[in-house]
Design a protein around this motif. Structure first.
Motif, mmCIF file in Angstrom:
data_model
loop_
_atom_site.group_PDB
_atom_site.id
_atom_site.type_symbol
_atom_site.label_atom_id
_atom_site.label_comp_id
_atom_site.label_asym_id
_atom_site.label_seq_id
_atom_site.Cartn_x
_atom_site.Cartn_y
_atom_site.Cartn_z
ATOM 1 N N ASP A 161 0.860 -1.177 0.000
ATOM 2 C CA ASP A 161 0.000 0.000 0.000
ATOM 3 C C ASP A 161 0.899 1.232 0.000
ATOM 4 N N GLU A 162 0.927 1.950 -1.116
ATOM 5 C CA GLU A 162 1.797 3.122 -1.230
ATOM 6 C C GLU A 162 1.465 4.210 -0.223
ATOM 7 N N THR A 163 0.233 4.251 0.243
ATOM 8 C CA THR A 163 -0.173 5.331 1.151
ATOM 9 C C THR A 163 0.439 5.192 2.542
ATOM 10 N N ALA A 189 3.645 3.831 2.911
ATOM 11 C CA ALA A 189 5.098 3.654 2.732
ATOM 12 C C ALA A 189 5.846 4.762 3.481
ATOM 13 N N HIS A 197 8.534 2.834 -10.066
ATOM 14 C CA HIS A 197 8.014 4.121 -9.614
ATOM 15 C C HIS A 197 6.581 3.915 -9.145
ATOM 16 N N GLY A 198 6.058 4.848 -8.380
ATOM 17 C CA GLY A 198 4.710 4.749 -7.831
ATOM 18 C C GLY A 198 3.629 4.769 -8.904
ATOM 19 N N ILE A 199 2.410 4.469 -8.469
ATOM 20 C CA ILE A 199 1.304 4.370 -9.417
ATOM 21 C C ILE A 199 0.990 5.701 -10.089
ATOM 22 N N HIS A 200 1.412 6.814 -9.490
ATOM 23 C CA HIS A 200 1.185 8.116 -10.127
ATOM 24 C C HIS A 200 1.865 8.198 -11.489
ATOM 25 N N GLN A 256 -0.382 -1.931 -4.346
ATOM 26 C CA GLN A 256 0.107 -1.673 -5.684
ATOM 27 C C GLN A 256 1.408 -2.435 -5.916
ATOM 28 N N GLY A 262 4.977 -2.784 -6.543
ATOM 29 C CA GLY A 262 6.069 -1.855 -6.276
ATOM 30 C C GLY A 262 7.408 -2.311 -6.802
#
Length: 116
Positions: free
Chosen positions: A10-12, A14, A49-52, A77, A79
């Motif tokens: 979960d990138e949120t 990290a 790189h991140g999902i952005h 996501q 990673g």
């Protein structure tokens, strides 16, 4: 047999870049990578790189559609990944369990088709 070890987190949640927590996590990943390299089972891998920064491409009815972001909205996501050589699924699972991200996310273990 080769296996892809896909790292989902979960990138949120990290750690922030350059934070002590991120440095500790990167040290753990560097140790893991060194260990599997010394064991001769590391065939490659990279962080993503991140999902952005993701772009999804679809073709429907002959039309190309490009969308910002990942294919699907999910809690975790993709990673990064490792490509390893392991004698069987059990051995690949044992390696996946050593990946630092397994403690907070999940590791998908998938056999690789090697085309000859």
């Amino acid at each position: 047999m080769q296996y892809a070890l896909l790292i989902y987190e979960d990138e949120t949640i990290a750690p922030q870049p350059d934070s002590p927590e991120m440095m500790q996590l990167m040290d753990a990943y560097n140790r893991f990578t060194s260990e599997i390299s010394e064991e001769g089972i590391n065939k490659g891998g990279e962080a993503l790189h991140g999902i952005h920064s993701a772009t999804t491409v679809r073709i429907r009815d002959g039309q190309v559609t490009v969308t910002d972001g990942p294919f699907a909205e999910t809690k975790e996501q993709l990673g990064g990944f490792y490509l390893i050589e392991a004698r069987d699924l059990d051995a690949a699972i044992a390696v996946a369990a050593r990946i630092p991200g397994a403690q907070t996310g999940s590791i998908e273990v998938r056999p690789v088709i090697v085309w000859t």
